[in-house]
Design a protein around this motif. Structure first.
Motif, PDB file in Angstrom:
ATOM      1  N   UNK A 182       0.830  -1.207   0.000  1.00 33.18           N
ATOM      2  CA  UNK A 182       0.000   0.000   0.000  1.00 33.18           C
ATOM      3  C   UNK A 182       0.868   1.262   0.000  1.00 33.18           C
ATOM      4  N   UNK A 183       1.877   1.257   0.850  1.00 24.89           N
ATOM      5  CA  UNK A 183       2.800   2.395   0.955  1.00 24.89           C
ATOM      6  C   UNK A 183       3.476   2.680  -0.390  1.00 24.89           C
ATOM      7  N   UNK A 184       3.950   1.625  -1.033  1.00 23.37           N
ATOM      8  CA  UNK A 184       4.677   1.788  -2.295  1.00 23.37           C
ATOM      9  C   UNK A 184       3.766   2.320  -3.402  1.00 23.37           C
ATOM     10  N   UNK A 185       2.578   1.764  -3.488  1.00 25.61           N
ATOM     11  CA  UNK A 185       1.660   2.220  -4.534  1.00 25.61           C
ATOM     12  C   UNK A 185       1.262   3.676  -4.302  1.00 25.61           C
ATOM     13  N   UNK A 186       0.975   4.007  -3.061  1.00 22.76           N
ATOM     14  CA  UNK A 186       0.622   5.406  -2.748  1.00 22.76           C
ATOM     15  C   UNK A 186       1.754   6.347  -3.134  1.00 22.76           C
ATOM     16  N   UNK A 187       2.959   5.971  -2.801  1.00 24.69           N
ATOM     17  CA  UNK A 187       4.121   6.820  -3.091  1.00 24.69           C
ATOM     18  C   UNK A 187       4.253   7.085  -4.596  1.00 24.69           C
ATOM     19  N   UNK A 188       4.201   6.041  -5.372  1.00 24.72           N
ATOM     20  CA  UNK A 188       4.452   6.197  -6.810  1.00 24.72           C
ATOM     21  C   UNK A 188       3.287   6.852  -7.543  1.00 24.72           C
ATOM     22  N   UNK A 189       2.074   6.610  -7.087  1.00 26.15           N
ATOM     23  CA  UNK A 189       0.936   7.234  -7.765  1.00 26.15           C
ATOM     24  C   UNK A 189       0.755   8.678  -7.307  1.00 26.15           C
ATOM     25  N   UNK A 190       0.714   8.887  -5.994  1.00 24.98           N
ATOM     26  CA  UNK A 190       0.399  10.228  -5.493  1.00 24.98           C
ATOM     27  C   UNK A 190       1.589  11.178  -5.657  1.00 24.98           C
ATOM     28  N   UNK A 191       2.790  10.698  -5.386  1.00 28.55           N
ATOM     29  CA  UNK A 191       3.937  11.616  -5.420  1.00 28.55           C
ATOM     30  C   UNK A 191       4.753  11.567  -6.702  1.00 28.55           C
ATOM     31  N   UNK A 414      14.815  -7.725  20.963  1.00 24.78           N
ATOM     32  CA  UNK A 414      14.244  -8.641  19.961  1.00 24.78           C
ATOM     33  C   UNK A 414      13.035  -8.073  19.247  1.00 24.78           C
ATOM     34  N   UNK A 415      12.575  -6.890  19.620  1.00 23.26           N
ATOM     35  CA  UNK A 415      11.439  -6.281  18.923  1.00 23.26           C
ATOM     36  C   UNK A 415      11.932  -5.517  17.687  1.00 23.26           C
ATOM     37  N   UNK A 416      10.970  -5.009  16.926  1.00 23.82           N
ATOM     38  CA  UNK A 416      11.297  -4.251  15.720  1.00 23.82           C
ATOM     39  C   UNK A 416      10.538  -2.936  15.771  1.00 23.82           C
ATOM     40  N   UNK A 417      11.240  -1.843  15.512  1.00 27.52           N
ATOM     41  CA  UNK A 417      10.529  -0.571  15.401  1.00 27.52           C
ATOM     42  C   UNK A 417      10.115  -0.369  13.945  1.00 27.52           C
ATOM     43  N   UNK A 418       9.042   0.399  13.785  1.00 22.98           N
ATOM     44  CA  UNK A 418       8.506   0.627  12.431  1.00 22.98           C
ATOM     45  C   UNK A 418       8.840   2.056  12.012  1.00 22.98           C
ATOM     46  N   UNK A 419       9.435   2.246  10.845  1.00 24.32           N
ATOM     47  CA  UNK A 419       9.740   3.603  10.378  1.00 24.32           C
ATOM     48  C   UNK A 419       8.471   4.457  10.334  1.00 24.32           C
ATOM     49  N   UNK A 424       1.416   4.653   9.671  1.00 27.40           N
ATOM     50  CA  UNK A 424      -0.018   4.769   9.345  1.00 27.40           C
ATOM     51  C   UNK A 424      -0.576   3.503   8.673  1.00 27.40           C
ATOM     52  N   UNK A 425       0.289   2.781   7.980  1.00 29.84           N
ATOM     53  CA  UNK A 425      -0.173   1.588   7.277  1.00 29.84           C
ATOM     54  C   UNK A 425      -0.262   0.376   8.194  1.00 29.84           C
ATOM     55  N   UNK A 430       5.730  -0.417  16.460  1.00 27.19           N
ATOM     56  CA  UNK A 430       6.648  -1.425  16.977  1.00 27.19           C
ATOM     57  C   UNK A 430       6.005  -2.801  16.886  1.00 27.19           C
ATOM     58  N   UNK A 431       6.822  -3.784  16.540  1.00 28.66           N
ATOM     59  CA  UNK A 431       6.343  -5.167  16.623  1.00 28.66           C
ATOM     60  C   UNK A 431       7.093  -5.832  17.762  1.00 28.66           C
TER      61      UNK A 431
END
Length: 433
Positions: A182-191, A414-419, A424-425, A430-431
RNA sequence: GGAGAGAUGGCUGAGUGGCCUAAAGCGCAGGUUUGCUAAACCUGUGAAGGAGUAAUCCUUCCGAGGGUUCGAAUCCCUCUCUCUCCGCCA
């Protein structure tokens, strides 16, 4: 497909450019030239016969109109033998043309003269490097370990369902994958101004031939049989990339000059059989039979295609920049480029777990190579029909992007932060382990 | 799956065995008229390939492939695709 006129008029140039790819032994240029010469010889002959027959037929028509049936009948008998001679020559021409076509379809594109001549990936020049590898206060874990501990991917059950090379994304892993798409499609279409399309995931043989996948790499595609009667009619192929359907959208059309440039962006899963590759570096997500990808396709006027290629690479790089990932851009040398490409940039993202770069995007200018294969043209201002240039680029491949994200953003616990841009997606920052 | 209709140039669309060298319209290009734009009028305008230094000439192409014929957009056969209706179905 190469222009037969170029091969005919500059055979040495073509040989030299193909040799730069390292495929000189396999290149039947002499065969092509000989077939081309034969074809023209027979063609001239049969066309003269046809011209004569047309003239006689017309005369018969006139005689019939004047009711001179006896004269007409005599002429009919005289004309009859032309038919058999023409049929024989027509058959020869058709056979030669088929053979010529088969040879031409197997010749790769000529590398652009500015591309570095080299033999393998080791000769690819690095064009630029973005950022630095992330620094860890602990030993970063490889993605397989992280995905298992966080239950993002069930490797064992994925293999149980479909064999090795197939992934079962679970829970937050599945959501991360979907969010990235979703993020990738939004980026390339909208921006970036691309038009979103959602293509079929099964395509015809013509589409595969059009982009240069077939006939050479037929063993790498998954074929699907409709009905199962064993005939090749009704056979379809799982797309190895969205390029296969999307680049073919306008196949066999004549576009108006004002329609160009066309920018398309498409998500699709990608299916690659890669026969013989099993067991080689197949652990984890790096090399799989099915992965997701957001693809960028451009159809442009020839004179703009190299500017468009630079812009396309920048569009793909933007993905990694927004996600805060370290990467580098390399240009493929002549020996490492794909079949259809005249110039290719690869974008490689840093994998802290592997301690190496992973290819996540490949952006190529195929010039008119694919347009010729699919007979896609545009009407230039001069009134003549020309082949547009077609570009394709990943924006980007997902499985390896997933790897880079998970490994780059892993924490001590051992967790992961989300950029930030992805939050928003995913609806989380954080996971947790 | 069943029934019917159809596929002609960039687009729409006429054309049922012989000047089809594919009508007409739209679109496009050039020109005339015009203070500008618009409009009107005139002219031109399909593709691929081959021969020739060139002017030019020739061949092929009416969804695809076969067939009948001296000759096929047109007649016959096979196939593909599209549309409409019915059935089934997420």
């Amino acid at each position: 497909m190469l222009d037969i006129k170029v091969i005919r008029e500059q055979p040495d140039f073509v040989r030299e450019r193909l040799a730069a790819r390292g495929v000189e032994d396999a290149v039947p240029i002499a065969e092509v030239l000989s077939l081309d010469e034969q074809r023209r010889k027979y063609l001239t002959e049969v066309e003269q016969l046809k011209a004569q027959r047309n003239r006689l037929s017309k005369e018969i028509g006139v005689l019939m109109g004047q009711k001179k049936t006896a004269e007409a009948d005599a002429k009919k008998i005289a004309t009859r033998e032309f038919g058999t001679r023409i049929a024989g020559l027509d058959k020869s021409v058709a056979e030669i043309e088929t053979s010529l076509q088969q040879n031409l379809l197997r010749l790769p594109n000529l590398p652009h003269t500015s591309v570095v001549v080299g033999k393998s990936a080791a000769d690819n020049p690095v064009v630029r490097v973005h950022g630095d590898p992330p620094v860890f206060t602990f030993k970063p874990k490889p993605h397989v370990e992280l995905c298992e501990s966080l239950k993002l991917i069930d490797f064992v059950r994925g293999a149980k369902l479909s064999g090795s090379g197939f992934l079962l994304y679970t829970n937050w892993g599945a959501r991360l994958e979907r969010g990235l798409i979703q993020f990738l499609i939004d980026l390339h279409t909208i921006e970036h101004g691309y038009t979103e399309v959602s293509p079929p995931y099964l395509v015809s043989r013509d589409c595969m031939t059009g982009v240069g996948q077939f006939p050479k790499f037929e063993d790498q595609a998954y074929a699907v049989q409709e009905g199962g009667d064993g005939s090749t009619l009704g056979r379809l192929y799982l797309v190895p990339t969205a390029e296969a359907p999307v680049a073919n959208i306008h196949r066999e059309e004549i576009l108006g000059e004002n329609q160009l440039p066309i920018y398309y962006c498409a998500y699709s899963p990608c299916f690659r059989a890669e026969a013989g590759a099993a067991g080689v570096g197949t652990r984890g997500m790096i090399r799989v039979h099915q992965f997701d990808k957001v693809e960028l396709i451009k159809i442009v006027k020839p004179e703009t295609s190299y500017d468009e290629l630079e812009k396309m690479v920048a569009n793909a790089e933007r993905v990694l920049q927004l996600l805060g990932l370290h990467y580098r851009v390399i240009q493929l040398c002549t020996g490492d480029m794909g079949f259809a490409s005249a110039m290719t940039y690869d974008i490689e993202v840093w994998s802290p777990g592997q301690g190496s770069y992973l290819e996540v995007s490949s952006c190529s200018n195929c010039e008119d190579f694919q347009a010729r294969r699919m007979n896609l043209r545009f009407k230039a201002g001069t009134g003549e029909n020309k082949f547009p240039h077609i570009l394709n680029g990943s924006g980007t491949a997902l499985a390896r992007l997933f790897v880079a994200l998970v490994e780059t953003y892993q924490q001590t616990d051992g967790s992961i932060t989300i950029p930030e841009k992805l939050q928003p997606y995913l609806k989380t920052d954080r996971i947790l382990a």
